[in-house]
Motif scaffolding. Sequence first.
Motif, PDB file in Angstrom:
ATOM      1  N   ARG A  69       0.836  -1.216   0.000  1.00 27.62           N
ATOM      2  CA  ARG A  69       0.000   0.000   0.000  1.00 27.62           C
ATOM      3  C   ARG A  69       0.864   1.257   0.000  1.00 27.62           C
ATOM      4  N   ASN A  70       1.954   1.233   0.746  1.00 27.90           N
ATOM      5  CA  ASN A  70       2.838   2.391   0.819  1.00 27.90           C
ATOM      6  C   ASN A  70       3.597   2.639  -0.475  1.00 27.90           C
ATOM      7  N   HIS A  71       3.921   1.580  -1.202  1.00 34.29           N
ATOM      8  CA  HIS A  71       4.764   1.707  -2.389  1.00 34.29           C
ATOM      9  C   HIS A  71       4.102   1.173  -3.653  1.00 34.29           C
ATOM     10  N   GLY A  72       2.816   0.896  -3.589  1.00 33.83           N
ATOM     11  CA  GLY A  72       2.098   0.301  -4.710  1.00 33.83           C
ATOM     12  C   GLY A  72       2.255   1.006  -6.041  1.00 33.83           C
ATOM     13  N   PRO A  73       2.109   2.330  -6.088  1.00 33.98           N
ATOM     14  CA  PRO A  73       2.261   2.991  -7.399  1.00 33.98           C
ATOM     15  C   PRO A  73       3.635   2.725  -8.031  1.00 33.98           C
ATOM     16  N   LEU A  74       4.686   2.739  -7.231  1.00 32.27           N
ATOM     17  CA  LEU A  74       6.019   2.443  -7.772  1.00 32.27           C
ATOM     18  C   LEU A  74       6.116   0.994  -8.230  1.00 32.27           C
ATOM     19  N   PHE A  75       5.599   0.072  -7.422  1.00 36.01           N
ATOM     20  CA  PHE A  75       5.662  -1.339  -7.794  1.00 36.01           C
ATOM     21  C   PHE A  75       4.857  -1.610  -9.066  1.00 36.01           C
ATOM     22  N   ARG A  76       3.707  -0.953  -9.197  1.00 38.10           N
ATOM     23  CA  ARG A  76       2.886  -1.170 -10.393  1.00 38.10           C
ATOM     24  C   ARG A  76       3.577  -0.641 -11.648  1.00 38.10           C
ATOM     25  N   VAL A  77       4.192   0.529 -11.555  1.00 40.01           N
ATOM     26  CA  VAL A  77       4.932   1.067 -12.705  1.00 40.01           C
ATOM     27  C   VAL A  77       6.077   0.122 -13.067  1.00 40.01           C
ATOM     28  N   ARG A  78       6.816  -0.308 -12.052  1.00 41.71           N
ATOM     29  CA  ARG A  78       7.928  -1.239 -12.272  1.00 41.71           C
ATOM     30  C   ARG A  78       7.449  -2.522 -12.931  1.00 41.71           C
ATOM     31  N   ASN A  79       6.385  -3.098 -12.385  1.00 44.48           N
ATOM     32  CA  ASN A  79       5.887  -4.368 -12.903  1.00 44.48           C
ATOM     33  C   ASN A  79       5.340  -4.238 -14.315  1.00 44.48           C
ATOM     34  N   LEU A  80       4.635  -3.146 -14.588  1.00 44.02           N
ATOM     35  CA  LEU A  80       4.100  -2.932 -15.933  1.00 44.02           C
ATOM     36  C   LEU A  80       5.239  -2.816 -16.944  1.00 44.02           C
ATOM     37  N   ALA A  81       6.248  -2.018 -16.622  1.00 43.37           N
ATOM     38  CA  ALA A  81       7.381  -1.865 -17.542  1.00 43.37           C
ATOM     39  C   ALA A  81       8.113  -3.199 -17.719  1.00 43.37           C
ATOM     40  N   ALA A  82       8.269  -3.956 -16.640  1.00 42.95           N
ATOM     41  CA  ALA A  82       8.921  -5.272 -16.731  1.00 42.95           C
ATOM     42  C   ALA A  82       8.084  -6.222 -17.579  1.00 42.95           C
ATOM     43  N   ASP A  83       6.778  -6.229 -17.353  1.00 40.65           N
ATOM     44  CA  ASP A  83       5.890  -7.108 -18.122  1.00 40.65           C
ATOM     45  C   ASP A  83       5.851  -6.743 -19.601  1.00 40.65           C
ATOM     46  N   GLU A  84       6.108  -5.473 -19.893  1.00 39.32           N
ATOM     47  CA  GLU A  84       6.149  -5.041 -21.293  1.00 39.32           C
ATOM     48  C   GLU A  84       7.506  -5.298 -21.936  1.00 39.32           C
ATOM     49  N   GLY A  85       8.437  -5.868 -21.168  1.00 39.85           N
ATOM     50  CA  GLY A  85       9.705  -6.296 -21.732  1.00 39.85           C
ATOM     51  C   GLY A  85      10.891  -5.382 -21.498  1.00 39.85           C
ATOM     52  N   ASP A  86      10.741  -4.360 -20.675  1.00 38.91           N
ATOM     53  CA  ASP A  86      11.874  -3.481 -20.393  1.00 38.91           C
ATOM     54  C   ASP A  86      12.820  -4.209 -19.437  1.00 38.91           C
ATOM     55  N   GLU A  87      13.965  -4.614 -19.954  1.00 39.20           N
ATOM     56  CA  GLU A  87      14.923  -5.413 -19.182  1.00 39.20           C
ATOM     57  C   GLU A  87      15.418  -4.689 -17.932  1.00 39.20           C
ATOM     58  N   ARG A  88      15.517  -3.369 -17.981  1.00 37.10           N
ATOM     59  CA  ARG A  88      15.985  -2.612 -16.813  1.00 37.10           C
ATOM     60  C   ARG A  88      15.017  -2.774 -15.649  1.00 37.10           C
ATOM     61  N   PHE A  89      13.729  -2.670 -15.939  1.00 39.71           N
ATOM     62  CA  PHE A  89      12.719  -2.800 -14.891  1.00 39.71           C
ATOM     63  C   PHE A  89      12.580  -4.255 -14.446  1.00 39.71           C
ATOM     64  N   LEU A  90      12.757  -5.180 -15.369  1.00 39.41           N
ATOM     65  CA  LEU A  90      12.709  -6.598 -15.015  1.00 39.41           C
ATOM     66  C   LEU A  90      13.834  -6.934 -14.034  1.00 39.41           C
ATOM     67  N   LYS A  91      15.023  -6.408 -14.292  1.00 38.32           N
ATOM     68  CA  LYS A  91      16.155  -6.646 -13.404  1.00 38.32           C
ATOM     69  C   LYS A  91      15.891  -6.067 -12.011  1.00 38.32           C
TER      70      LYS A  91
END
Length: 132
Positions: A69-91
């Motif tokens: 809940r405290n960091h959800g917006p950051l985690f969602r942005v990270r996960n979306l970018a990772a799921d879309e194939g951005d290797e930097r966010f996946l790492k």
Amino acid sequence: VADIAKSAETSPATFYLYFPDVSEAVLAVIAEVSQSTPHLLALAAGAGEGPDADLRAQEFVHAYIAHWRNHGPLFRVRNLAADEGDERFLKVRNEAVRPLLDLLTQKVEKSQVPGGPAAHLHPRSGAAGLLG
């Protein structure tokens, strides 16, 4: 960039001194927030064991949800970018989750007894399901 600079009370030119683009700024912020904090790792290590096993597991779940809940917006942005194939966010996601996922995988493995409810569960998948 203009919105970020305005919020930070600086200029877009100053922003570009530190970051080539918005995604790099987001990565810098996200890299500072882990899903495997020392507090969560300690709670997970004690969850499901000892005389207060259920209570300790509930403490972990409540702390993990609060952390999300405290960091959800950051985690969602990270996960979306990772799921879309951005290797930097996946790492970054893998580094943030791996310690907790490894610990929970070990706990699932430890709980697997013949005929028990987790006997046929794939340990890593079970741990990932718990985090989900």
